[in-house]
Design an enzyme around this catalytic site. Sequence first.
Site, PDB file in Angstrom:
ATOM      1  N   GLY A   1       0.806  -1.205   0.068  1.00 45.08           N
ATOM      2  CA  GLY A   1      -0.147  -0.185   0.067  1.00 45.08           C
ATOM      3  C   GLY A   1       0.759   1.206   0.051  1.00 45.08           C
ATOM      4  O   GLY A   1       0.206   2.408  -0.054  1.00 45.08           O
TER       5      GLY A   1
ATOM      6  N   PRO B   1       4.892  -5.174  -0.687  1.00 48.46           N
ATOM      7  CA  PRO B   1       4.905  -4.027  -1.729  1.00 48.46           C
ATOM      8  C   PRO B   1       4.621  -4.431  -3.269  1.00 48.46           C
ATOM      9  O   PRO B   1       5.226  -5.146  -3.681  1.00 48.46           O
ATOM     10  CB  PRO B   1       6.101  -3.499  -1.346  1.00 48.46           C
ATOM     11  CG  PRO B   1       7.164  -4.529  -1.169  1.00 48.46           C
ATOM     12  CD  PRO B   1       6.254  -5.538  -0.499  1.00 48.46           C
ATOM     13  N   GLY B   2       3.778  -3.682  -3.908  1.00 49.17           N
ATOM     14  CA  GLY B   2       3.621  -4.021  -5.494  1.00 49.17           C
ATOM     15  C   GLY B   2       3.913  -2.799  -6.246  1.00 49.17           C
ATOM     16  O   GLY B   2       5.028  -2.721  -6.621  1.00 49.17           O
TER      17      GLY B   2
ATOM     18  N   TYR C   1     -10.310   4.667 -11.207  1.00 49.15           N
ATOM     19  CA  TYR C   1     -10.209   5.287  -9.900  1.00 49.15           C
ATOM     20  C   TYR C   1      -9.956   6.697 -10.220  1.00 49.15           C
ATOM     21  O   TYR C   1      -9.510   7.309  -9.089  1.00 49.15           O
ATOM     22  CB  TYR C   1      -8.937   4.648  -9.394  1.00 49.15           C
ATOM     23  CG  TYR C   1      -8.515   3.199  -9.352  1.00 49.15           C
ATOM     24  CD1 TYR C   1      -9.397   2.441  -8.597  1.00 49.15           C
ATOM     25  CD2 TYR C   1      -7.842   2.713 -10.134  1.00 49.15           C
ATOM     26  CE1 TYR C   1      -9.277   1.038  -8.562  1.00 49.15           C
ATOM     27  CE2 TYR C   1      -7.610   1.311 -10.285  1.00 49.15           C
ATOM     28  CZ  TYR C   1      -8.517   0.371  -9.320  1.00 49.15           C
ATOM     29  OH  TYR C   1      -8.248  -1.099  -9.383  1.00 49.15           O
TER      30      TYR C   1
ATOM     31  N   CYS D   1     -15.512   3.346 -27.225  1.00 44.01           N
ATOM     32  CA  CYS D   1     -16.824   3.944 -27.185  1.00 44.01           C
ATOM     33  C   CYS D   1     -17.624   4.075 -25.802  1.00 44.01           C
ATOM     34  O   CYS D   1     -18.378   3.599 -25.501  1.00 44.01           O
ATOM     35  CB  CYS D   1     -17.944   2.906 -27.978  1.00 44.01           C
ATOM     36  SG  CYS D   1     -17.838   1.196 -27.195  1.00 44.01           S
TER      37      CYS D   1
END
Length: 421
Positions: free
Chosen positions: A239, A288-289, A330, A356
């Site tokens: 995060g 951690p990413g 987001y 579209c």
Amino acid sequence: MEQYRFIQNELKCEGVNLRDIAASCGTPAYVYSKQSVIDHCRWIENVFEGIDHLSCYAVKANSNKDILRLLAHQGIGADVGSMGEMHRALEAGFSSEKITFSGVGKRDDEIEFALRNNIMSLNVESEEEITVIGEIARGLKTRARILLRVNFDIASETHPYITTGTRKNKFGVSQALAKDILLRAVRQPYIDILGIHSHIGSQITQPSTFVAAAQAIVQLVHELRSAAIPISQVNFGGGFGVQYRDYVRHSLLPVEPENSEANVTTVNLLSAVLPTLRQANCKLLIQPGRSIVAHAGILLTKVLYRKKGEGKTFIIVDAGMNDLIRPSLYQSYHQVVPLFLRNVPHEMVDVVGPLCETGDFFALDRSMPKVERGDYLAVMCAGAYGYVLSSNYNGRPRPAEVMVDGNQFQIITERESIQEL
Ligand code: LLP
């Protein structure tokens, strides 16, 4: 040092002109800097120097096989969220004793796969899941190592869709129930309790939010130990937020407004939280990413058309929300910059894709140097939750992925063909 920068007016990744990659590999394409992945990983590892810990890269952020191999080679672990990710992590060379498995809805076959591969731990999210894991472990005549994910009801300042640590969210068990659940789990014959897991959300930029979570964890660890529940690990999750705005700078680019992400670094966030977490007196894990891969990647795209709208100009590009969905999903901010900067006036534009949907955009009401049909743009900081969230929506092939290493680049994932759709 970050690996994307303008040298004179040309945007470079390491030693390569990004316009050369666009011309040779086509667009849309994701580009990754190998050195950036290595650096971000090392910066995190350095903060933990002398501390018993394991960083498990959150594979969901970017599961490209070359990136996984690169990270496995750094000696860190992996956190996986499905059998598919576990398979990929094992294949990339992560050793099973450094793999953790998180997720609110693990299927029986996924649990079995995890136990057969003897991974380090499963982060469990409910009492029923512990029972199911115990039964599957008994069937396999093995023991399952678990951490209980606790939801400490901590609000974070991030987008609601990526907040996971409040009591309204589906994740973990409440702090009030944790002790009783663990007291019952201790008595289960095929379960070994390692500790507590927490992951409060993603793209969190305030150190105080992490410190509040760490304080709650440490207090719970002390309570559990007094109840004779063995706690040898605390997994603090991931995060850690990254800077998206103002990532690359040049005198010909507009100055982006001050914002809360300025100067956010994982090193600062981790340094703020470690003194508290260490009071748990056990092995510390993190997952951690984004903080390892976000800055390593960009999405290259080409301007197809300019169009005058009512009071604004639309820049229509050849990448869309099917390639990078973060702005649509987001309302995430990604800096969008031309690969070559000319001394031209700035204008207010919407940078939009060809799909579209009105939600198909990369930037709205953004000031940018004037660009023309055929110009290349980079959508910055797209290494995390970019390609992994891409789709074939609107019959569009997934983009290519390209790795830069010094002065070289190579395609590591071919662009999908129309025939493969
Ligand atoms: N651990 C667990 C249990 C997670 O669910 C996640 C991310 C991580 C670690 C890694 O979090 P990170 O360090 O990357 O923030 N698609 C969204 C983000 C979703 C995050 C899902 N879980 C986005 O594009 O912002």
